[in-house]
Design an enzyme around this catalytic site. Sequence first.
Site, PDB file in Angstrom:
ATOM      1  N   LEU A 236       0.850  -1.180   0.000  1.00  0.00           N
ATOM      2  CA  LEU A 236       0.000   0.000   0.000  1.00  0.00           C
ATOM      3  C   LEU A 236       0.892   1.238   0.000  1.00  0.00           C
ATOM      4  CD1 LEU A 236      -2.644  -1.166   2.647  1.00  0.00           C
ATOM      5  CD2 LEU A 236      -2.744  -1.389   0.151  1.00  0.00           C
ATOM      6  N   ASP A 237       1.084   1.816  -1.176  1.00  0.00           N
ATOM      7  CA  ASP A 237       1.995   2.939  -1.343  1.00  0.00           C
ATOM      8  C   ASP A 237       1.444   4.206  -0.692  1.00  0.00           C
ATOM      9  OD1 ASP A 237       4.228   4.413  -2.792  1.00  0.00           O
ATOM     10  OD2 ASP A 237       2.467   5.408  -3.632  1.00  0.00           O
TER      11      ASP A 237
END
Length: 566
Positions: A236-237
């Site tokens: 999850l950037d």
Amino acid sequence: MSGPVRARALADRIAPHLTLLYPADHAEVTARLVALAERYAARLAGRTVDPPTHRTACLITYGDGIRRRGEAPLHTLAVFLREQVGDVLSDLHLLPMFPWTSDDGFAVVDHRAVNPALGTWDDVAELAADRAVMFDFVANHTSAHSPWFLGWLAGDPAYDGFYVERDPDFDASHVVRPRTTPLFHPYLRPDGTKRWAWTTFGDDQVDVDVRRPGTFEELTDVLLGYLDRGASAVRLDAIGFLWKESGTTCLHLPQTHAAIKVWRALVEHVAPGARLLTETNVPHAENISYFGEGHDEAHLVYQFALPPLVLHSFVAGSTARLSAWADGVGPVSDTATWFNFLASHDGIGMRATEGILDDAEREALVERTRSHGGEISWAGRPDGSRSVYELNLSYLDALCTVEEAHDPAVLAAKALAAHSILFVFLGVPAVYHHSLVGSPPDLEGMVESRINRRINRAVLDADRLAAELVDDPRRRAVFEGMRHLLDVRRRHEAFSPFGTQRVELLDDRVFAVRRGEGTDDELLCVTNVSGEELTLPVRGLDVLTGERVDPLVLRPWGYAWVRQEA
């Protein structure tokens, strides 16, 4: 457990979090997300993902980090992994492989398509057939050229509320920024008018608005679709910026944590064992908050303090800061652990050193970077000032003085010593492909592109690389040394990512950690960060060399993993 019972259990698990996110619509949103998860679960019936073990180690790379003329880069990568790397790296983190317009992949145009310049979904499947693959999910924003954003600009009702429009009643004075660019940018609509949108990372990366349930549901469908495409894990950037709330920092808000907890529950429902990794380049105490209670939020959290503290140890010739910090790092739970790394596609993040290194120690790392021709990236503060955000240089070169970096033997010794620390540290180790193959910094690429991070993102020719791994002293020594360390690591259960670790203070110039304490495979792992030969009162078998030590003599930048004798 029957399908209806599992669905009810899922609803009960996510409903409290959705009540926080969408108090007026939580029942409807819960029902829709459960139905979505059930559809994906039916498609993936029976699929489970094995948990990480001591045999787990990850390669971080772009889909086109290695190229061969006439081949899809994803296929070239698969061949390189099979023929050159083998099974010492069990997992692969593919950086954004989708169509994009800027930031080397992180301004995504279409989250559901493979960039045709890289290959196809079949090429991704080829990679996933050999090892566990982690996809990158850029959930916080899209490209300004995304159909979602263009629809929002045009007033398409399907995208109403998809993005965060500037609101004069919204107090953004406390917002924490990773960039010094404006928080809002104007965009031209088809009718010639303008709309202003929130841009945490720049004008081509426009933040989505998950305060609208429909946006969150669309993102959730993207996430679960990655599991359907073969992902064993999803990164999850920039996830800490997800939720916007007036008068706050808009970072690490309770709603962001709630959203991740919902996603974890859905992921575990659809593909048991699949993992979520949160990427939050922030001070250590904030970073570890994404573990939640250890079993309800992220399965993996980046260990952002490790890269700069290991680098500091080699620059200062002392492990005092590293050892003191590491002494407070322990197991999280039987389902959550650390994701450890030294180098990545980005620079060496410095925010995690806040409260650990003093100003002089941080400045020494800045000066080391500049001495090599590297650059410094800055972050803006709410008061308008700026702070060092990251150092932009090859990690291997940053370990060395300029003179040392020109000596392949010294550079390789320092590189392998630093990675010895990485590989013994509690959690799952991850190696950037340029570190694995001993790449120098791409100064030319950085200067030509005017993008600091390009210094660590050179594209390698597959055939030239294969030759250099044999003929180039720097590449050969680093690559062969890395493979040996990884091969020995996977043979020892002491390195379980869910095990224990205890830091020992043997000498300020040595980082020493005991792994697998109390088991038959207990190991004392020691690394010399200085250029001096050291003798330590340690006796036993060094499993890296197969030789008995009594006492342990460490050459400059030497290391040993010792099964001790009484």
